[in-house]
Enzyme design. Structure first.
Site, short mmCIF file in Angstrom:
data_model
loop_
_atom_site.label_atom_id
_atom_site.label_comp_id
_atom_site.label_asym_id
_atom_site.label_seq_id
_atom_site.Cartn_x
_atom_site.Cartn_y
_atom_site.Cartn_z
N THR A 128 0.81 -1.22 0.00
CA THR A 128 0.00 0.00 0.00
C THR A 128 0.85 1.27 0.00
O THR A 128 0.48 2.27 -0.61
CB THR A 128 -0.92 -0.01 1.25
OG1 THR A 128 -1.70 -1.19 1.18
CG2 THR A 128 -1.82 1.19 1.31
N LYS B 244 2.69 -8.11 13.07
CA LYS B 244 1.47 -7.38 12.72
C LYS B 244 0.36 -7.88 13.62
O LYS B 244 0.01 -9.06 13.59
CB LYS B 244 1.12 -7.59 11.23
CG LYS B 244 -0.04 -6.70 10.80
CD LYS B 244 -0.33 -6.77 9.30
CE LYS B 244 -1.45 -5.80 8.97
NZ LYS B 244 -1.87 -5.85 7.57
N THR C 223 2.29 -4.70 4.40
CA THR C 223 2.28 -4.99 5.83
C THR C 223 2.06 -6.46 6.19
O THR C 223 2.55 -6.92 7.22
CB THR C 223 1.16 -4.19 6.53
OG1 THR C 223 -0.06 -4.42 5.83
CG2 THR C 223 1.47 -2.73 6.55
N ASP C 224 1.33 -7.18 5.33
CA ASP C 224 0.83 -8.49 5.77
C ASP C 224 1.93 -9.47 6.18
O ASP C 224 1.77 -10.23 7.13
CB ASP C 224 -0.05 -9.13 4.68
CG ASP C 224 -1.33 -8.34 4.47
OD1 ASP C 224 -1.60 -7.44 5.29
OD2 ASP C 224 -2.05 -8.61 3.50
N1 ASP Z 1 -1.92 -6.91 1.41
C1 ASP Z 1 -1.05 -5.79 1.40
C2 ASP Z 1 0.40 -6.26 1.51
O1 ASP Z 1 0.76 -6.80 2.49
C3 ASP Z 1 -1.36 -4.85 2.50
C4 ASP Z 1 -0.40 -3.70 2.58
O2 ASP Z 1 0.14 -3.28 1.61
O3 ASP Z 1 -0.15 -3.23 3.65
O4 ASP Z 1 1.14 -6.04 0.59
#
Ligand code: ASP
Length: 432
Positions: free
Chosen positions: A89, A244, A166-167
């Site tokens: 993101t 996380k 983040t995931d």
């Molecule tokens: N699903 C996305 C990822 O982990 C969420 C994000 O970008 O934070 O790439």
């Protein structure tokens, strides 16, 4: 002369009046001629039937990308940070014509969205790939480590920032912590939970604090991001003890079983909280120990689970398993789903089995209950307060070394505190 009325088009900020309510947002391109598509401030898209719409008021014209794009040039006066963009993101931005998000890899575009960090440092951007982090694997961790290695050995570079989804960010953070042992400068991972075009975007603070972390003397793999739900300051969190812990909050990443290394404020102030490895002026070359054996699994015990699931791993020639044990170190130990005989069997046949805490907080202790002592006798190795994901990346990395294979050598390495993955002084104060 009166300006001619311009019909709102995709990308414009508008207010739409429908029946007795109004909706504000960015107009998106709609493929259905009877529907108006609107991206709301909260990030959601809604569709409105054109026949219900009473009025469309133009609030602001679509921002021209050209106008936004400031001059991009390194001035060679500021300290240099190498910035590795990998996706997620944080490196996406609303595409007004589709309502989806598009990647931000081009330095100029990145500059136009995040000008602040270019004021703090000369930032050199590169992007080995663009992925949502759920699509990453150990090859990506290795790819990142090779780029980081180059920057660590470039004496012009003060620190490195890696932006990431983040995931699975905490897997990458721990994998890099093992691949780099002792570091000579900061390696900072950062993220955002909301994309850059949203009012509630968290990326700005995370990036500014990451830049100060990258220029600091914290020579560790750290994750830098919001410490709380406000835009006050960030935490620098140790790469092996971070996870996380929330699906959407800005302060999703929490330190587990330890304290943050430092608070980092957007004015550059750093408040140290725990001991850390300090930057050193070194002449030695840093080499990424970038190996990984993928023939390992991470599973979670649950009540009533038939232990025959373990046969799958044996049959498919997995070398090792990280199993999340319940409580202080339990799996079913009597009755029809007793795990003890199956654990004994797979371990005798060569499977390496490591127990980690399903509770995340606190440590496993096989000496509290008699049943855990019987489990221990099967050859399961208890890994104290390590995080499951950290144990997973550690096992893959350990088994990537031929010389550490075999149950005794692997066990010795898995129990060694290589990158502060164990907190020997775990007390109540770390559980808040
Ligand atoms: N699903 C996305 C990822 O982990 C969420 C994000 O970008 O934070 O790439």
């Amino acid at each position: 002369m009166k300006k001619p009325f311009k019909k709102p088009e995709a990308g414009d900020k508008v207010e739409i009046v429908i029946d007795n309510r109004t909706e504000k947002g960015i107009l998106l391109e709609s493929h259905d001629s009877g529907i108006l598509l609107l991206k709301l401030e909260n990030g959601y898209n809604i569709g409105l039937r054109k026949e219900d719409v009473k009025e469309i008021k133009l609030i602001e014209n679509k921002k021209s990308e050209k106008k936004e794009e400031k001059e991009f040039a390194l001035n060679h006066k500021k300290p240099v940070i190498d910035f590795i963009i990998t996706g997620g993101t944080i490196s996406s931005k609303l595409d007004p014509s589709t309502g989806g998000v598009k990647d931000l890899t081009n330095p100029k575009e990145f500059f136009s969205v995040y000008p602040e960090i270019f004021e703090i440092a000369d930032v050199r951007i590169q992007s080995p790939f663009m992925k949502w982090s759920e699509n990453m694997d150990s090859n990506d961790w290795i790819k990142i480590s090779k780029i980081v290695e180059k920057s660590l050995n470039d004496e012009n570079v003060k620190g490195i920032i890696i932006s990431h989804g983040t995931d699975t960010l905490h897997y990458t953070a721990s994998a890099l912590s093992f691949m780099f042992g002792k570091l000579n400068k900061p390696v900072v991972l950062t993220y955002s939970q909301r994309s850059s075009d949203r009012g509630s975007a968290d990326s700005r603070l995370n990036l500014i604090c990451s830049a100060y972390a990258a220029l600091s003397d914290i020579a560790e793999v750290v994750l830098v991001g919001h410490a709380n739900m406000n835009d006050e300051y960030c935490y620098a969190l140790r790469g092996t003890k971070v996870r996380k812990m929330h699906s959407s909050r800005r302060d999703a990443f929490r330190p587990i079983n330890c304290k943050p290394i430092a608070k980092i404020f957007p004015d550059g102030k750093i408040e140290v909280i725990s001991d850390y490895n300090k930057k050193i002026k070194s002449n030695f070359k840093i080499k990424a120990d970038a190996v990984f054996d993928n023939k390992i699994g991470l599973i979670k015990f649950y009540p009533g689970q038939n232990p025959d699931i373990l046969d799958y791993y044996l049959k498919n020639k997995y070398k090792g398993l990280i199993i999340e044990f319940a409580g202080i170190g339990q799996v079913a130990n009597h009755g029809k789903n007793n795990w003890i005989p199956k654990l004994k069997e797979i371990i005798e046949k060569g499977m390496l089995v490591y127990a980690v805490p399903q509770t995340l907080y606190g440590r496993l202790d096989p000496y509290v209950y008699e049943s855990a002592r019987r489990i221990l006798e099967t050859g399961v190795v208890y890994l104290g307060d390590i995080l499951p994901e950290t144990a997973f990346t550690k096992l893959g990395w350990v088994l990537g070394h031929k010389e550490w294979r075999g149950s005794v050598a692997t066990k010795t390495k898995m129990l060694e505190n290589i990158s502060n993955e164990f907190n020997k002084r775990l007390g109540r104060e770390f559980l808040d």
